[in-house]
Design a protein around this motif. Structure first.
Motif, PDB file in Angstrom:
ATOM      1  N   CYS A 172      23.123  14.690  34.657  1.00 55.42           N
ATOM      2  CA  CYS A 172      22.865  13.542  35.528  1.00 55.42           C
ATOM      3  C   CYS A 172      22.196  14.107  36.774  1.00 55.42           C
ATOM      4  O   CYS A 172      22.760  14.974  37.441  1.00 55.42           O
ATOM      5  CB  CYS A 172      24.171  12.838  35.877  1.00 55.42           C
ATOM      6  N   ASN A 215      30.044  10.367  39.274  1.00 55.03           N
ATOM      7  CA  ASN A 215      28.823  11.119  38.926  1.00 55.03           C
ATOM      8  C   ASN A 215      28.749  12.401  39.751  1.00 55.03           C
ATOM      9  O   ASN A 215      27.876  12.591  40.599  1.00 55.03           O
ATOM     10  CB  ASN A 215      27.567  10.269  39.200  1.00 55.03           C
ATOM     11  N   CYS A 245      20.629   8.360  42.963  1.00 55.75           N
ATOM     12  CA  CYS A 245      20.128   8.415  41.586  1.00 55.75           C
ATOM     13  C   CYS A 245      18.623   8.197  41.706  1.00 55.75           C
ATOM     14  O   CYS A 245      18.192   7.097  42.095  1.00 55.75           O
ATOM     15  CB  CYS A 245      20.757   7.307  40.738  1.00 55.75           C
ATOM     16  N   GLU A 272      23.593   1.477  42.712  1.00 56.10           N
ATOM     17  CA  GLU A 272      22.845   2.721  42.949  1.00 56.10           C
ATOM     18  C   GLU A 272      21.428   2.416  43.432  1.00 56.10           C
ATOM     19  O   GLU A 272      20.693   3.319  43.825  1.00 56.10           O
ATOM     20  CB  GLU A 272      22.771   3.556  41.666  1.00 56.10           C
ATOM     21  N   CYS A 278      16.393   6.319  32.431  1.00 55.64           N
ATOM     22  CA  CYS A 278      17.098   7.592  32.640  1.00 55.64           C
ATOM     23  C   CYS A 278      16.877   8.451  31.392  1.00 55.64           C
ATOM     24  O   CYS A 278      17.445   8.175  30.338  1.00 55.64           O
ATOM     25  CB  CYS A 278      18.586   7.338  32.878  1.00 55.64           C
TER      26      CYS A 278
HETATM   27 FE1  SF4 Z   1      22.692   9.877  36.570  1.00 60.13          FE
HETATM   28 FE2  SF4 Z   1      20.975   8.039  37.471  1.00 60.13          FE
HETATM   29 FE3  SF4 Z   1      20.956   8.694  34.900  1.00 60.13          FE
HETATM   30 FE4  SF4 Z   1      23.010   7.298  35.902  1.00 60.13          FE
HETATM   31  S1  SF4 Z   1      20.863   6.624  35.721  1.00 60.13           S
HETATM   32  S2  SF4 Z   1      23.159   9.047  34.526  1.00 60.13           S
HETATM   33  S3  SF4 Z   1      23.143   8.196  37.972  1.00 60.13           S
HETATM   34  S4  SF4 Z   1      20.467  10.050  36.651  1.00 60.13           S
END
Ligand code: SF4
Ligand code: 13P
Length: 307
Positions: A87, A115, A173, A201, A261
């Motif tokens: 992450c 996280n 994020c 976020e 993501c």
């Molecule tokens: Fe991490 Fe952002 Fe992916 Fe969620 S969306 S897993 S906070 S990088």
């Protein structure tokens, strides 16, 4: 039978034979959610992990989620289906960095968003998830809070709890934070009748423009129950896709195509199959000391998440 259905059938058979539990975060692909024992947001998965009877748990998600399961169930084998799935936000802050900040703020309670790495959780006081953050911080006795690593979720909590003095650091994020108020204006112009549902976020101005802000599970729940027919979804693209599949009589539009993501999309059905067969995926190994100290932080979240 198509290839997906064939692999799914093999996974279901093997996991039963080998007494394996599969947990999958709501951002995972539909074909993975279909073979999971439990799906949900990070709060639901961490609570569920404590009570599953199986001795082996396979996590379809990112590393901090698998570490959380291991911390809560140290006697179980916990396998991260795709070892490369990290992450970006969790990797922004480490233990040494926060130890230095804590030295300057000795009377602050350190609240860590889930996280974060298990190692970082060992020096924090209380953990939160996006769905529990406001309630948990409200129930902390101390009004002085250092909230890490997400400055956007922290700002959302601060906005809801003006009685608390909340210090934020510069974490976020990068996927959710990439969405701007300009994207909101464009999406609303294209879909004037749609409600805007976003993850906290997202940046503060985006959250303030929303009709509802909540965790992945809360967004899904809101959309399912709402009598509205159109929604703009401000979180990972997969959530709009899952909702469209589940509620074909409603319309779901992603707030921005930047909301992808790549880590959450790494896990494939074949990864899950290989992990169930054995030998693939990564078994999460944490020291007893890390487990004990990180567990305190997660247990505090569960204890403080009351009315
Ligand atoms: Fe991490 Fe952002 Fe992916 Fe969620 S969306 S897993 S906070 S990088
Ligand atoms: P949830 O707490 O909503 O599951 O979110 C986890 C996450 O990584 C969001 O980007």
């Amino acid at each position: 039978m198509n290839t997906v259905a064939t692999i799914q059938e093999k996974i279901l058979k093997l996991k039963k034979e080998k007494d394996i539990c599969i947990l999958a975060h709501s951002y995972e692909a539909h074909e993975i959610l279909e073979i999971a024992d439990f799906t949900g947001d990070s709060y639901a998965l961490s609570v569920k992990a404590k009570s599953v009877p199986q001795q082996t748990v396979i996590m379809c998600g990112v590393r901090f989620m698998a570490e959380t399961v291991k911390v809560l169930s140290p006697q179980k084998r916990v396998i991260l289906a795709t070892p490369e799935a990290g992450c970006e936000m969790a990797d922004m802050m480490d233990k040494a960095m926060i130890e230095a900040v804590k030295r300057d703020l000795p009377d602050y309670t350190v609240v860590a968003y889930v996280n974060t790495t298990a190692e970082l959780k060992t020096i924090c006081d209380v953990c939160v998830t996006s769905s529990s953050a406001v309630n948990v911080v409200k129930n902390i006795e101390n009004d002085k809070i250092l909230f890490i690593p997400d400055a956007n979720l922290g700002a959302f909590v601060a906005e809801s709890l003006p009685q608390k003095e909340i210090k934020l650091l510069d974490g976020c994020c990068p996927i959710h934070a990439s969405v701007s108020i300009g994207d909101v204006i464009k999406a609303k112009e294209s879909h004037p009748d749609a409600l805007l549902l976003v993850h906290p976020e997202c940046r503060s101005d985006v959250v303030k423009a929303a009709d509802f802000a909540g965790s992945t599970a809360e967004i899904m729940d809101y959309a399912r129950k709402s009598t509205a027919k159109e929604f703009i979804i401000g979180t990972e693209l997969s959530i709009a896709e899952h909702l469209q599949y589940e509620c074909p009589d409603k319309k779901f539009y992603p707030l921005s195509d930047k909301l992808m993501c790549k880590n959450m999309r790494l896990t494939t059905l074949v990864d899950v199959y290989n992990a169930v067969c054995g030998g693939e995926g990564e078994e999460i190994v944490l020291s007893d000391e890390t487990i004990t100290k990180a567990r305190h932080c997660i247990d505090e979240m569960i204890r403080l998440n009351h009315e």
